[in-house]
Write a protein that holds these residues in place. Structure first.
Motif, PDB file in Angstrom:
ATOM      1  N   ASP A  85     -37.594  30.606  43.580  1.00  0.00           N
ATOM      2  CA  ASP A  85     -36.988  29.298  43.840  1.00  0.00           C
ATOM      3  C   ASP A  85     -36.039  28.974  42.686  1.00  0.00           C
ATOM      4  O   ASP A  85     -35.767  29.819  41.829  1.00  0.00           O
ATOM      5  N   ARG A 261     -28.611  25.720  54.209  1.00  0.00           N
ATOM      6  CA  ARG A 261     -29.552  25.532  55.310  1.00  0.00           C
ATOM      7  C   ARG A 261     -30.619  26.623  55.281  1.00  0.00           C
ATOM      8  O   ARG A 261     -30.340  27.779  54.978  1.00  0.00           O
ATOM      9  N   GLY A 262     -31.837  26.233  55.648  1.00  0.00           N
ATOM     10  CA  GLY A 262     -32.959  27.174  55.613  1.00  0.00           C
ATOM     11  C   GLY A 262     -32.749  28.383  56.504  1.00  0.00           C
ATOM     12  O   GLY A 262     -33.116  29.504  56.143  1.00  0.00           O
ATOM     13  N   ASN A 263     -32.108  28.177  57.697  1.00  0.00           N
ATOM     14  CA  ASN A 263     -31.932  29.321  58.604  1.00  0.00           C
ATOM     15  C   ASN A 263     -30.966  30.349  58.029  1.00  0.00           C
ATOM     16  O   ASN A 263     -31.104  31.545  58.259  1.00  0.00           O
ATOM     17  N   THR A 266     -32.909  32.289  55.574  1.00  0.00           N
ATOM     18  CA  THR A 266     -33.816  33.178  56.316  1.00  0.00           C
ATOM     19  C   THR A 266     -33.077  34.430  56.770  1.00  0.00           C
ATOM     20  O   THR A 266     -33.613  35.543  56.702  1.00  0.00           O
ATOM     21  N   ALA A 292     -33.751  31.344  46.234  1.00  0.00           N
ATOM     22  CA  ALA A 292     -33.688  30.528  47.449  1.00  0.00           C
ATOM     23  C   ALA A 292     -34.031  29.088  47.095  1.00  0.00           C
ATOM     24  O   ALA A 292     -35.151  28.788  46.700  1.00  0.00           O
ATOM     25  N   THR A 294     -33.318  25.944  49.222  1.00  0.00           N
ATOM     26  CA  THR A 294     -32.728  25.411  50.450  1.00  0.00           C
ATOM     27  C   THR A 294     -32.567  23.891  50.377  1.00  0.00           C
ATOM     28  O   THR A 294     -33.097  23.232  49.479  1.00  0.00           O
ATOM     29  N   SER A 295     -31.841  23.341  51.362  1.00  0.00           N
ATOM     30  CA  SER A 295     -31.469  21.927  51.323  1.00  0.00           C
ATOM     31  C   SER A 295     -32.673  20.991  51.430  1.00  0.00           C
ATOM     32  O   SER A 295     -32.581  19.824  51.058  1.00  0.00           O
ATOM     33  N   ASP A 296     -33.808  21.492  51.934  1.00  0.00           N
ATOM     34  CA  ASP A 296     -34.983  20.607  52.039  1.00  0.00           C
ATOM     35  C   ASP A 296     -35.892  20.694  50.813  1.00  0.00           C
ATOM     36  O   ASP A 296     -36.906  20.008  50.743  1.00  0.00           O
TER      37      ASP A 296
END
Length: 588
Positions: A85, A261-263, A266, A292, A294-296
């Motif tokens: 992260d 974005r998470g996707n 991924t 990684a 991600t936005s969240d």
């Protein structure tokens, strides 16, 4: 260690009192849950802390403890193939502990403390060593051999050196220095906001070959250079970065998904292990480090992620490797900076971004470079940084794009209109530029062909002429153009469709060597030269445009590398033969 209590909580920003003994950028543990954070402002005994984890449920009066050290990363065997992260916590290890949903306050070491690595010594007892010298090597993957180096500021005599299998925190060497004996392990720590030292920075005069024609031929990036890829949503920023990660001639790839974005992240995590590295035949992950964020994920960790990534990249650069770092995207990082600045109640700059946005971007990009590392063997390593920028609505006049353009020397302008026409890579050849061209002209002319830069300039001139002629066509129609100008338009279409357009999903066209790029340039320009000669000798325009050989030129990019030499000679001869037949009015 300095301890205090929480006074106020505002999202990821926590204010604590009683912190008079703490320092700027100290790592802190917040509350009984021991959430990790970093001090970013101090007033008297009050410290403002950005917390890298979710702060819901925290309240005034809870304890805060300073660890007395700045935010640092662990550097050593185990980095390659790992997924971290934004603050270098291994996501796979956290998942094993807590399941798919990350829990707060998890303390997991960045490097596995249980795994043993085979250490092969490169020095012997009695040898004199200094900062940057290689003590020994560890084969981290079948592709990457990690060099265990003497940390900066250490110089002395090797008193003891051990060979065999050890854990990253086991002592493998003892160095006798003027300050006493220093025990060294395979792992070292380094603060992320401080660039790692080197002997000297070299001029960027050789390219980072990417296999992408629009980049290598028209807007090349130097090894150790910096590039920006701004573009609106859907214009292909992420695909370009994936292509560079796969095909660029770099030994190590560090990919930072910063607020994406998470996707998309991924896709990277699923794709990279399956991709076969064309140079080694192994999985691409065996020379890749992924970060990684991600936005969240918590917004504050986004601000740290690009520093974490570039520090890891500098570590491999110091070993003498060529490292390519992809930051996708620095706009999301700047948004995190803006949010934290707003919570600190700082005076906002343009569009709410902090006044120091430009200097922070410069601090990041200036850590790139082609350098001679510390150590007696003068290893040369390069760190190339490619940052994606996501301007709202594709407007590059916004502050992040403008601040980035003042720093970088390569600008690949992605165009929504080209993307809508399914022209990929959607790099606009009239708006993009590379300031490394003059520095690398000698390299291209010597390493590929003597007339490489001349061919590039001829093709660029045709594209610029096409742009001007296109304005006339829009106003009065194509019939107003002379045959010579219409031929220019037709050749430019060939440059756009046959040369600049590249299919990243085609097994052959996804990568184009410099030799193949040169051959394709020569075929297109060879056709143009023969066509101009035929036109001047009285041939009709339509038969010239309709020469059957043009289809062969267009298909040349799909010819495999091993068969391109014979195909090139065949098409070149065919261009000349068909032009002659045209003049003699023979049947083609």
């Amino acid at each position: 260690m300095s301890t205090g209590v929480i006074k106020k909580v505002a999202g990821p920003l926590v204010t604590a009192t009683g912190m008079q003994d703490a320092n700027m950028f100290d790592v802190v543990r917040v509350s009984e849950q021991r959430l990790i954070g970093e001090i970013i402002e101090i007033h008297g005994d009050e410290a403002s802390i950005q917390v890298y984890e979710e702060t819901s449920g925290l309240g005034p009066g809870e304890p805060v403890e300073s660890m007395g050290v700045p935010l640092s990363v662990e550097l050593g065997p185990g980095l390659i193939s790992n997924i971290y992260d934004g603050i270098e916590r291994p996501l796979e290890e956290i998942r094993k502990l807590t399941g798919n949903n990350l829990k707060r306050g998890v303390e997991v070491p960045s490097l596995d403390r249980e795994k043993e690595w085979k250490f092969t010594a490169a020095v012997a007892a009695g040898d004199e060593v200094e900062a940057g010298d290689v003590l020994g090597t560890v084969e981290e993957t079948v592709v990457v051999t990690q060099k265990i180096m003497v940390p900066p500021k250490i110089k002395g005599i090797v008193k003891e050196i051990r060979e065999g299998c050890y854990k990253v925190d086991d002592v493998i060497a003892v160095i006798g220095t003027e300050q006493g004996d220093k025990e060294l392990a395979m792992m070292q720590k380094w603060p992320v906001r401080v660039g790692r030292p080197y002997q000297k920075k070299l001029a960027p005069n050789k390219p980072l070959v990417t296999g992408q024609r629009v980049i290598d031929t028209f807007f090349p990036i130097a090894a150790g250079g910096v590039a920006a890829v701004p573009g609106p949503f859907g214009s292909g920023k992420t695909v370009i970065q994936h292509q560079l990660a796969k095909w660029a001639e770099a030994d190590i790839v560090v990919y930072i998904g910063c607020g994406e974005r998470g996707n998309e992240m991924t896709d990277v995590l699923n794709e990279f292990p399956e991709l076969i590295d064309p140079r080694t035949g192994e999985s691409l992950m065996k020379r890749t480090v992924l970060i990684a964020n991600t936005s969240d994920m918590p917004v504050a960790a986004r601000e740290a992620s690009i520093y974490t990534g570039i520090t890891i990249a500098e570590y491999f650069r110091d070993m003498g490797y060529s490292v390519a770092l992809m930051a996708d995207s620095t706009s999301r990082w700047a948004e995190a900076l803006r949010e934290m600045s707003g919570r600190l109640e700082e005076m906002p700059g343009e569009e709410g971004y902090p006044a120091y946005l430009g200097s922070r971007l410069a601090q990041f990009y200036e850590r790139a470079g082609d350098v001679i590392s510390l150590g007696k063997d003068n290893r040369e390593g390069a760190l190339t940084v490619i940052g994606a920028v996501s301007p709202p609505g594709g407007d590059i006049s916004e502050p992040v794009s403008q601040a980035t353009l003042r720093i970088v020397k390569v600008f690949w302008s992605l165009d929504a209109d080209l993307a809508a026409e399914r022209h990929f890579p959607a790099v606009n050849w009239l708006k993009s530029y590379s300031l490394y061209l003059d520095d690398m002209e000698k390299w291209f002319n010597e390493s590929v062909k003597q007339d490489w830069m001349k061919c590039r300039q001829e093709m660029m001139a045709l594209l610029q002429d096409e742009s001007e002629l296109d304005e006339i066509v829009k106003m009065v129609g194509i019939d107003a153009l002379s045959p010579a100008d219409r031929l220019k338009m037709e050749t430019s279409r060939s440059i756009r469709e046959d040369f600049l357009h590249q299919n990243s999903f085609h097994e052959t066209d996804t990568y184009s060597s410099l030799k193949k790029q040169y051959m394709l340039m020569k075929l297109i320009l060879g056709y143009y030269k023969e066509a101009v000669d035929a036109l001047e000798q009285g041939a009709e325009l339509n038969p010239i445009i309709s020469l059957p050989v043009r289809e062969d030129v267009g298909r040349f990019k799909y010819v495999p590398e091993e068969g391109m030499e014979s195909e090139y000679n065949k098409i070149k001869d065919e261009i000349h033969d068909q032009a002659l037949k045209l003049l003699r009015k023979e049947e083609l």
